[in-house]
Each structure stands twice: as structure tokens, then as C-alpha cells.
Design a protein around this motif. Sequence first.
Motif, short mmCIF file in Angstrom:
data_model
loop_
_atom_site.label_atom_id
_atom_site.label_comp_id
_atom_site.label_asym_id
_atom_site.label_seq_id
_atom_site.Cartn_x
_atom_site.Cartn_y
_atom_site.Cartn_z
N ILE A 22 1.01 -1.25 0.06
CA ILE A 22 0.04 0.09 0.06
C ILE A 22 1.00 1.21 -0.07
CG2 ILE A 22 -1.59 1.50 1.49
CD1 ILE A 22 -3.01 -1.22 2.24
N THR A 23 1.97 1.35 0.88
CA THR A 23 2.92 2.36 1.07
C THR A 23 3.52 2.86 -0.72
OG1 THR A 23 3.34 1.91 3.23
CG2 THR A 23 5.01 3.06 1.88
N ALA A 24 3.83 1.64 -1.30
CA ALA A 24 4.78 1.67 -2.42
C ALA A 24 3.46 2.47 -3.47
CB ALA A 24 5.16 0.35 -2.99
N TYR B 29 10.23 2.58 -5.36
CA TYR B 29 8.82 2.38 -5.07
C TYR B 29 8.10 1.23 -6.08
CZ TYR B 29 9.06 5.79 -1.43
OH TYR B 29 9.43 6.49 -0.33
N LYS B 30 8.62 1.16 -7.12
CA LYS B 30 8.22 0.14 -8.10
C LYS B 30 8.89 -1.36 -7.77
CE LYS B 30 7.66 2.78 -12.48
NZ LYS B 30 7.97 3.23 -13.61
N ASP B 31 9.86 -1.51 -7.27
CA ASP B 31 10.67 -2.43 -6.77
C ASP B 31 9.91 -3.09 -5.26
OD1 ASP B 31 12.29 -2.44 -9.08
OD2 ASP B 31 13.98 -1.57 -7.79
N LEU B 32 9.62 -2.29 -4.67
CA LEU B 32 8.98 -2.49 -3.35
C LEU B 32 7.50 -2.90 -3.67
CD1 LEU B 32 8.98 -2.21 -0.36
CD2 LEU B 32 8.09 0.25 -0.22
N LYS B 33 6.90 -2.33 -4.51
CA LYS B 33 5.52 -2.86 -4.88
C LYS B 33 5.48 -4.29 -5.36
CE LYS B 33 1.59 -1.94 -7.80
NZ LYS B 33 1.18 -1.10 -9.14
N LYS B 34 6.48 -4.53 -6.17
CA LYS B 34 6.67 -5.93 -6.87
C LYS B 34 7.07 -6.93 -5.76
CE LYS B 34 9.00 -8.41 -10.39
NZ LYS B 34 10.25 -8.33 -11.62
N SER C 115 -8.73 -3.60 -2.53
CA SER C 115 -9.31 -2.30 -2.22
C SER C 115 -8.23 -1.53 -2.34
CB SER C 115 -9.89 -2.19 -0.75
OG SER C 115 -10.91 -3.25 -0.63
N ALA C 116 -7.01 -1.75 -1.95
CA ALA C 116 -5.83 -0.79 -2.02
C ALA C 116 -5.55 -0.50 -3.38
CB ALA C 116 -4.90 -1.38 -1.46
N TYR C 117 -5.52 -1.45 -4.20
CA TYR C 117 -5.24 -1.47 -5.67
C TYR C 117 -6.23 -0.59 -6.26
CZ TYR C 117 -4.05 -2.91 -10.38
OH TYR C 117 -3.91 -2.78 -11.74
N GLN C 118 -7.53 -0.74 -6.14
CA GLN C 118 -8.51 -0.12 -6.61
C GLN C 118 -8.13 1.48 -6.37
OE1 GLN C 118 -11.15 -0.92 -8.69
NE2 GLN C 118 -10.51 -2.95 -8.97
N LEU C 119 -7.89 1.87 -5.05
CA LEU C 119 -7.86 3.23 -4.70
C LEU C 119 -6.81 3.76 -5.11
CD1 LEU C 119 -8.81 5.37 -2.73
CD2 LEU C 119 -7.13 3.96 -0.88
N TYR C 120 -5.58 3.15 -5.13
CA TYR C 120 -4.31 3.93 -5.73
C TYR C 120 -4.05 3.75 -7.03
CZ TYR C 120 -3.18 4.17 -0.60
OH TYR C 120 -3.39 4.55 0.79
#
Length: 221
Positions: free
Chosen positions: A107-109, A128-133, A182-187
Motif C-alpha cells: 500500500i505504501t509503495a 517504489y516500483k521494486d517495493l511494490k513488486k 481495495s488498496a489496488y482500486q484506490l491507488y
Amino acid sequence: MSSDKAVSNTFSMERLLRDSIIWLGCILLLLIGMILGVNINSDSDTLDSIYKVFGSISGIATLAMASIAAFALSTWKTQFYHEKIYDHLTELETIARNTISHLEAYITANNELRLDDTSEDLIANQHYKDLKKSSYSNFLSEIEKYRIHVGHIFPLLTEHQVKDFKYTFLKFSQDVHALRSSAYQLYVINEFDQAESNKIESEILNLKLDIKDCFQRYWRR
């Protein structure tokens, strides 16, 4: 984890106390036998009667020792059961917390990528792309660990306890995936909404607290 260590120490102290009482009883019985044996006059006319009396006492003592041994075995089994439950639930709770921690990193990423969408800081953006992955990959890995470890607990529970066990693999998996979605939809998909972000954070906190309460309910029994 301090509360978990306190519970473990309590189990150990209870077991030590029970074992001490059992050993004390055995020692006292032996001492009584030795004292009475030394003080008996072998030339006494009542020696035969005394032998019969102490033969009965010996039988009673043997029965008492057998009862104590049975109680000790039962106590050991109960102690072993609680320790196994405690160990498995503690491990499962750790896995659940790790899963949620990776979800929070995910979520932070996503939030940072949303804020840095127009940023020229390519290094930070890539971070942050790497963190997300990586956080999403670890998130899925911890869910799989949860599936494996929750299966180790059920054989230790009664049929009624299994039915009442709230956070089965299916329940836990559905809850954390729903939060991730939900987080994916939001961000990523929808326009950011602070109220929705606060709601997700609140649901994550409630999930953490509910899991801890659910698991502790079993190893406190």
C-alpha cells in the motif's frame, strides 16, 4: 512478544510445581518406610502383626504411587498439549502479521507512486516500483505459509474447536486479498479518496487485533 513469553514461563512454572509436589510425596513415603523399619524391634511378639499392618500400608502406598504416576502422566500430556498449541499458534500469528506487513508495504509503495507520478526522481520512482513488486510477492508467499501451518494446528484441536476456529486458510486468504484489492482500486484504478484510505487502514488494524484475540483464545485454555 513479552506477553507470549510470560505465558510460556507460566506453563513452565506450573509444570515445575506439579513435578516438585510429586517428587516430594515420593521422598516422604521412602523416609517414613526407612524410619519405621529402623525403629521396629525384630524380637517383638507383635512382629507378625506389624508385618501385616505394614504390608497393608505398603499396598496402599503402592496404589498411591500408581495414582500419583497416573496423575503425573495426565498432567504431562495436558502440558504437552498446551505447549504444542501455543507454539503452533504463535508461529501462525507471526505469519499472519508478516502477511499484513507486506500488504502495508504494498500500500505504501502504491501511495508513493501515486504521489510521485509526475516526479523526475527516477531513482525514487524505481525504488517504489521494486517495493511494490517485492512486497506483493512476499505477500503471496506468506499466505502460502499460512495455508501450510494452519493445517498443523487442526489435529491438536477437538472437533468443536475446529468448527469454531475463525481464521481458517480460506477466511484469512479472503480477508487479506480483499484488502489488497481495495488498496489496488484506490491507488491504481480509481481517483484517490482519503476517506477510503482511512477505512482500509482501520480494517487492517482491526484484522490484526482480531487475529491475535482469536489465537490467544485457544492457547489460554
